[in-house]
Design a protein around this motif. Structure first.
Motif, PDB file in Angstrom:
ATOM      1  N   TYR A 113       0.826  -1.214   0.000  1.00 29.63           N
ATOM      2  CA  TYR A 113       0.000   0.000   0.000  1.00 29.63           C
ATOM      3  C   TYR A 113       0.860   1.264   0.000  1.00 29.63           C
ATOM      4  CZ  TYR A 113      -3.375   3.492   1.549  1.00 29.63           C
ATOM      5  OH  TYR A 113      -4.163   4.621   1.646  1.00 29.63           O
ATOM      6  N   VAL A 114       1.943   1.254   0.772  1.00 28.25           N
ATOM      7  CA  VAL A 114       2.851   2.419   0.801  1.00 28.25           C
ATOM      8  C   VAL A 114       3.487   2.631  -0.561  1.00 28.25           C
ATOM      9  CG1 VAL A 114       4.980   3.323   1.787  1.00 28.25           C
ATOM     10  CG2 VAL A 114       3.273   2.250   3.271  1.00 28.25           C
ATOM     11  N   ASP A 115       3.876   1.555  -1.234  1.00 26.31           N
ATOM     12  CA  ASP A 115       4.455   1.690  -2.577  1.00 26.31           C
ATOM     13  C   ASP A 115       3.442   2.288  -3.553  1.00 26.31           C
ATOM     14  OD1 ASP A 115       6.808   0.613  -1.685  1.00 26.31           O
ATOM     15  OD2 ASP A 115       6.324  -1.443  -2.337  1.00 26.31           O
ATOM     16  N   THR A 116       2.192   1.916  -3.388  1.00 27.23           N
ATOM     17  CA  THR A 116       1.149   2.475  -4.266  1.00 27.23           C
ATOM     18  C   THR A 116       0.988   3.975  -4.032  1.00 27.23           C
ATOM     19  OG1 THR A 116       0.000   0.334  -4.185  1.00 27.23           O
ATOM     20  CG2 THR A 116      -1.245   2.246  -4.966  1.00 27.23           C
ATOM     21  N   ILE A 117       1.059   4.395  -2.782  1.00 24.73           N
ATOM     22  CA  ILE A 117       0.974   5.841  -2.479  1.00 24.73           C
ATOM     23  C   ILE A 117       2.135   6.591  -3.111  1.00 24.73           C
ATOM     24  CG2 ILE A 117       1.061   7.537  -0.616  1.00 24.73           C
ATOM     25  CD1 ILE A 117      -0.377   5.544   1.165  1.00 24.73           C
ATOM     26  N   ASN A 118       3.305   6.001  -3.055  1.00 22.44           N
ATOM     27  CA  ASN A 118       4.493   6.651  -3.620  1.00 22.44           C
ATOM     28  C   ASN A 118       4.368   6.796  -5.133  1.00 22.44           C
ATOM     29  OD1 ASN A 118       7.185   7.701  -3.477  1.00 22.44           O
ATOM     30  ND2 ASN A 118       7.885   5.728  -4.299  1.00 22.44           N
ATOM     31  N   GLU A 119       3.866   5.773  -5.806  1.00 20.49           N
ATOM     32  CA  GLU A 119       3.706   5.843  -7.259  1.00 20.49           C
ATOM     33  C   GLU A 119       2.697   6.927  -7.654  1.00 20.49           C
ATOM     34  OE1 GLU A 119       5.365   4.312  -9.552  1.00 20.49           O
ATOM     35  OE2 GLU A 119       6.618   3.223  -8.098  1.00 20.49           O
ATOM     36  N   GLU A 120       1.636   7.005  -6.886  1.00 18.68           N
ATOM     37  CA  GLU A 120       0.641   8.060  -7.194  1.00 18.68           C
ATOM     38  C   GLU A 120       1.227   9.460  -7.002  1.00 18.68           C
ATOM     39  OE1 GLU A 120      -2.275  11.106  -6.452  1.00 18.68           O
ATOM     40  OE2 GLU A 120      -0.990  10.225  -4.892  1.00 18.68           O
ATOM     41  N   SER A 121       2.053   9.661  -6.008  1.00 13.87           N
ATOM     42  CA  SER A 121       2.673  10.968  -5.765  1.00 13.87           C
ATOM     43  C   SER A 121       3.627  11.333  -6.894  1.00 13.87           C
ATOM     44  CB  SER A 121       3.410  10.942  -4.424  1.00 13.87           C
ATOM     45  OG  SER A 121       2.525  10.700  -3.354  1.00 13.87           O
ATOM     46  N   LYS A 122       4.384  10.368  -7.372  1.00 14.35           N
ATOM     47  CA  LYS A 122       5.329  10.621  -8.464  1.00 14.35           C
ATOM     48  C   LYS A 122       4.593  10.986  -9.748  1.00 14.35           C
ATOM     49  CE  LYS A 122       8.594   7.690  -9.080  1.00 14.35           C
ATOM     50  NZ  LYS A 122       9.280   6.375  -9.207  1.00 14.35           N
ATOM     51  N   SER A 123       3.576  10.242 -10.083  1.00 19.52           N
ATOM     52  CA  SER A 123       2.837  10.544 -11.318  1.00 19.52           C
ATOM     53  C   SER A 123       2.110  11.884 -11.221  1.00 19.52           C
ATOM     54  CB  SER A 123       1.850   9.409 -11.611  1.00 19.52           C
ATOM     55  OG  SER A 123       0.918   9.284 -10.550  1.00 19.52           O
ATOM     56  N   ARG A 124       1.604  12.199 -10.048  1.00 22.50           N
ATOM     57  CA  ARG A 124       0.955  13.508  -9.881  1.00 22.50           C
ATOM     58  C   ARG A 124       1.964  14.638 -10.049  1.00 22.50           C
ATOM     59  NH1 ARG A 124      -1.972  14.440  -4.328  1.00 22.50           N
ATOM     60  NH2 ARG A 124       0.179  14.017  -3.684  1.00 22.50           N
ATOM     61  N   LEU A 125       3.182  14.454  -9.534  1.00 20.74           N
ATOM     62  CA  LEU A 125       4.222  15.467  -9.689  1.00 20.74           C
ATOM     63  C   LEU A 125       4.607  15.641 -11.156  1.00 20.74           C
ATOM     64  CD1 LEU A 125       6.201  17.415  -8.373  1.00 20.74           C
ATOM     65  CD2 LEU A 125       7.793  15.491  -8.071  1.00 20.74           C
ATOM     66  N   ASP A 126       4.706  14.549 -11.894  1.00 23.14           N
ATOM     67  CA  ASP A 126       5.020  14.650 -13.327  1.00 23.14           C
ATOM     68  C   ASP A 126       3.919  15.385 -14.082  1.00 23.14           C
ATOM     69  OD1 ASP A 126       7.365  13.278 -12.928  1.00 23.14           O
ATOM     70  OD2 ASP A 126       6.514  11.316 -13.455  1.00 23.14           O
ATOM     71  N   TYR A 127       2.694  15.134 -13.695  1.00 17.24           N
ATOM     72  CA  TYR A 127       1.568  15.827 -14.336  1.00 17.24           C
ATOM     73  C   TYR A 127       1.630  17.333 -14.078  1.00 17.24           C
ATOM     74  CZ  TYR A 127      -3.089  17.885 -14.335  1.00 17.24           C
ATOM     75  OH  TYR A 127      -4.161  18.730 -14.504  1.00 17.24           O
ATOM     76  N   LEU A 128       1.837  17.706 -12.853  1.00 11.52           N
ATOM     77  CA  LEU A 128       1.902  19.133 -12.527  1.00 11.52           C
ATOM     78  C   LEU A 128       3.096  19.811 -13.197  1.00 11.52           C
ATOM     79  CD1 LEU A 128       0.958  19.041  -8.726  1.00 11.52           C
ATOM     80  CD2 LEU A 128      -0.485  19.683 -10.667  1.00 11.52           C
TER      81      LEU A 128
END
Length: 473
Positions: A216-231
């Protein structure tokens, strides 16, 4: 004939008796010749004595003094016929009283000449420094239209001199770099949406214990990275100059059931229209359709018309009079309009073209009637300086390029009917039509000659010549 050896008798000659001369006549004749010779000798001796005595006694005197001396000698020792030449009297130069440098005038002379004496006033009004200048666009408000990426210009929609409003189209661009940036933004958005949905699913699973906490923690990290790339991709489009109104449609239809057209429409993504960010006028155009440009090229320049700059030229001799914040009256001679401004900027260098220091002020232009590069006449108010005085313009006289005035000297006056005036050099700060502002040389309350100053200047020179024998310097 007489015989040889005999002398001839003397020939008979007419009898001549001796001529009798009267004693008085003889004495008169001898006396006449002697008297004439004596007179000539007396004249020559007198001339020699007078000339020699004058040379030794009056050597070094002015021609006027020499003539007067010779005249006195000649009249006191006339060369009369029959008179014995007398020895010339010894001539001694009488000491004269030195001139005190003042011009004295009695009341009758003052009235006949028309001399008028006025008091010196302290400067209370500012100096009006008249300057020439021109108007210019406010460089701080100029908008330079340029691309922020390598692009091909396919169309120019604004010409030089055209008035534009905020949002009006100016230049049409076509760029593959822009298309790549938009694609990257869409890809990052899709990836972020995927990771966001995946995070929500695993959030339910971790609660039921179907997955571990680490997963679950790894999934949170992946979502944060992709959101940062989007922004980051979104900010990149903003930097490239793409307005938000053109960014939002790129992701409007990128949902779970996105079509291929939404992702692969590269031709539309490569197009962009540069629009005016301000109201103004196009004052410069350097763009031509069909050419390639990059982010170093300025395509158009738009200047607002609600405000203009005024540049005025201050010559080096007046630079000390100009300070920040001084009031400036700006006149447009051909428009019959006047504006009030203040000095906002003083240049730190002298212009090589005009040899003047430039000062700047800002004026409003609400009706857009004023243009750039219009000629103006500015009047700068220089505050009064303590110690400076004001006198009438006619009080100042020029002698050999130097300014002078005649100041009454009551301390030296001994007779109430006689006025004494001294000549004094002054340093003008400004010469106006009717007055002169004096920086140095006069004090408040002193009296100067106004009418009649030129006549006093001539009297001063005459008395100086008479006292020294040389013209004034």
């Amino acid at each position: 004939m007489p015989a040889i050896g005999e002398s001839a008798p003397p020939q008979s000659q007419p009898s001549q008796e001796p001529r009798q001369v009267h004693p008085d006549a003889q004495a008169s004749a001898q006396g006449g010749r002697g008297s004439s010779s004596l007179r000539r000798t007396a004249v020559l001796l007198t001339l020699a004595i007078v000339g020699g005595g004058s040379y030794f006694v009056y050597a070094g005197k002015t021609p006027k003094e020499w003539r007067e001396a010779v005249t006195r000698v000649w009249t006191s020792h006339p060369a009369s016929p029959g008179a014995e030449p007398a020895a010339p009297a010894r001539l001694e130069k009488k000491p004269s009283k030195p001139w005190n440098g003042l011009v004295d005038l009695d009341d009758e002379q003052i009235a006949s000449i028309g001399v008028l004496v006025v008091p010196v006033r302290a400067q209370t009004e500012p100096i009006k420094l008249e300057l020439t200048g021109r108007t210019a666009y406010n460089e701080n408000s100029l908008t330079k239209i340029r691309p922020r990426f390598d692009t091909l210009v396919v169309g120019v929609l604004a010409e030089k001199g055209r008035r534009v409003k905020k949002g009006d189209p100016l230049v049409e661009l076509y760029s593959t770099e822009l298309a790549s940036a938009k694609n990257r933004y869409q890809i990052n958005y899709v990836q972020w949406q995927h990771d966001l949905r995946f995070l929500k699913v695993r959030e339910k699973l971790v609660k039921t214990g179907a997955i571990s906490e680490q997963t679950y923690v790894d999934t949170i990290n992946e979502e944060s990275k992709s959101r940062l790339d989007y922004l980051t991709a979104w900010e990149n489009l903003r930097i490239l100059g793409v307005p938000e109104t053109e960014i939002d449609p790129l992701t409007a239809h990128l949902g779970e059931a996105s079509s291929a057209g939404d992702l692969l429409n590269v031709a539309d993504k490569a197009k962009m229209t540069l629009r005016s960010p301000v109201d103004g006028i196009v004052i410069q155009r350097e763009v031509v359709p069909g050419n390639l440009y990059d982010n170093n090229d300025v395509l158009l320049v738009v200047a607002p018309l609600d405000q203009l700059w005024v540049w005025a030229n201050v010559y080096e001799r007046d630079q000390a009079k100009v300070k920040l914040g001084q009031r400036m009256n700006i006149q447009f001679p051909f428009l019959d309009r006047t504006f009030a401004g203040t000095v906002e900027y003083v240049s730190s260098e002298v212009s090589k073209d005009s040899r003047a220091i430039q000062v700047r002020a800002s004026i409003p232009n609400p009706d857009s009637q004023l243009k750039a590069d219009m000629l103006v006449r500015t009047v700068l108010d220089v505050p009064p300086i303590a110690g400076q005085t004001v006198i009438p313009r006619v009080s100042m006289v020029m002698l050999h390029g130097e300014p002078f005035v005649f100041v009454r000297n009551p301390a030296a006056e001994k007779d109430v009917k006689t006025k004494l005036f001294e000549r004094r050099r002054i340093t003008p700060a400004q010469e106006n039509t009717d007055t002169v502002i004096v920086h140095d040389g006069l004090k408040d309350g002193e009296e100067v000659v106004s009418n009649g100053s030129l006549i006093l200047a001539q009297l001063y020179e005459d008395r100086q010549i008479s006292a020294s024998g040389t013209p004034p310097e």
